[in-house]
Scaffold this active site. Sequence first.
Site, PDB file in Angstrom:
ATOM      1  N   GLY A  47       0.840  -1.191   0.000  1.00 28.01           N
ATOM      2  CA  GLY A  47       0.000   0.000   0.000  1.00 28.01           C
ATOM      3  C   GLY A  47       0.872   1.237   0.000  1.00 28.01           C
ATOM      4  O   GLY A  47       2.009   1.203   0.482  1.00 28.01           O
ATOM      5  N   GLN A  95       3.032   9.933   1.304  1.00 24.44           N
ATOM      6  CA  GLN A  95       4.301   9.210   1.406  1.00 24.44           C
ATOM      7  C   GLN A  95       5.227   9.469   0.223  1.00 24.44           C
ATOM      8  O   GLN A  95       6.379   9.052   0.240  1.00 24.44           O
ATOM      9  CB  GLN A  95       4.053   7.696   1.511  1.00 24.44           C
ATOM     10  N   CYS A 101       5.851   0.031   7.567  1.00 24.67           N
ATOM     11  CA  CYS A 101       5.447   1.179   6.758  1.00 24.67           C
ATOM     12  C   CYS A 101       6.672   1.685   6.009  1.00 24.67           C
ATOM     13  O   CYS A 101       7.757   1.799   6.590  1.00 24.67           O
ATOM     14  CB  CYS A 101       4.902   2.271   7.682  1.00 24.67           C
ATOM     15  N   LEU A 102       6.502   1.990   4.719  1.00 29.72           N
ATOM     16  CA  LEU A 102       7.643   2.484   3.936  1.00 29.72           C
ATOM     17  C   LEU A 102       8.195   3.786   4.516  1.00 29.72           C
ATOM     18  O   LEU A 102       9.374   4.091   4.334  1.00 29.72           O
ATOM     19  CB  LEU A 102       7.222   2.708   2.480  1.00 29.72           C
ATOM     20  N   HIS A 162      -4.649   1.324   7.531  1.00 24.99           N
ATOM     21  CA  HIS A 162      -3.290   1.864   7.632  1.00 24.99           C
ATOM     22  C   HIS A 162      -3.087   3.010   6.625  1.00 24.99           C
ATOM     23  O   HIS A 162      -2.587   4.081   6.969  1.00 24.99           O
ATOM     24  CB  HIS A 162      -2.275   0.730   7.390  1.00 24.99           C
ATOM     25  N   GLU A 163      -3.512   2.778   5.377  1.00 24.51           N
ATOM     26  CA  GLU A 163      -3.310   3.803   4.334  1.00 24.51           C
ATOM     27  C   GLU A 163      -4.212   5.013   4.564  1.00 24.51           C
ATOM     28  O   GLU A 163      -3.798   6.152   4.346  1.00 24.51           O
ATOM     29  CB  GLU A 163      -3.545   3.213   2.934  1.00 24.51           C
ATOM     30  N   HIS A 168      -2.785   7.564   6.826  1.00 26.44           N
ATOM     31  CA  HIS A 168      -1.802   8.482   6.225  1.00 26.44           C
ATOM     32  C   HIS A 168      -2.468   9.760   5.713  1.00 26.44           C
ATOM     33  O   HIS A 168      -1.876  10.829   5.756  1.00 26.44           O
ATOM     34  CB  HIS A 168      -1.071   7.815   5.054  1.00 26.44           C
TER      35      HIS A 168
HETATM   36 ZN    ZN Z   1       2.373   3.425   5.974  1.00 31.17          ZN
END
Ligand code: ZN
Length: 185
Positions: free
Chosen positions: A45, A50, A98-99, A140-141, A144
């Site tokens: 994701g 991000q 998470c990236l 989660h996304e 963000h």
């Molecule tokens: Zn993330």
Amino acid sequence: MIYPVTVYGDALLRKKAQPVEKDYEGLGDIIENMWETMYSSDGVGLAAPQVGLSLRIFTVDATSGADEEPELKDFKKVFINPQIIELSGDEWIMNEGCLSLPEIREDVSRPDVVRIKYFDENFVEHDETFHGYAGRIIQHEYDHLEGVLFIDHLSSLRKRLLRSRLNNIAHGKVQPRYKIKVPVK
Ligand code: ZN
């Protein structure tokens, strides 16, 4: 085009992202670049903040998990201007990464079921319900877009224990396999 990934310490990750107009210039390219960035960093994701864009867009592709959860076979989607209508079901714990938080993984508890309204890449509106791994990624996304990171769901003790590692990320003292934008020079 692969975007550098915005990491912890960047103010953009803490901002509420802006709604996207249907005729937003370059939207198709942004989505294309988000796919490319997500795949090149092995993410399932990716949210626009991000990659340095304060826009309410996220992409997900968990089709690789279809061996274990057959219903994931179609779970490749773009969510534009999503709105969570309801969270329900029992909370369960999953180890999340998470990236934007390279090298950190922590157990996070979230409700199982999410009902969400969103527009796809053709600006067709959907109202769907997801659970399990799909529901987890969506929550989660979506976070963000609200300026929330998964570490915000941890106890204050866990967060305190992560402090020095978070500080390292903000100063670029991490070496993920993908390109990052270092917040503090
Ligand atoms: Zn993330």
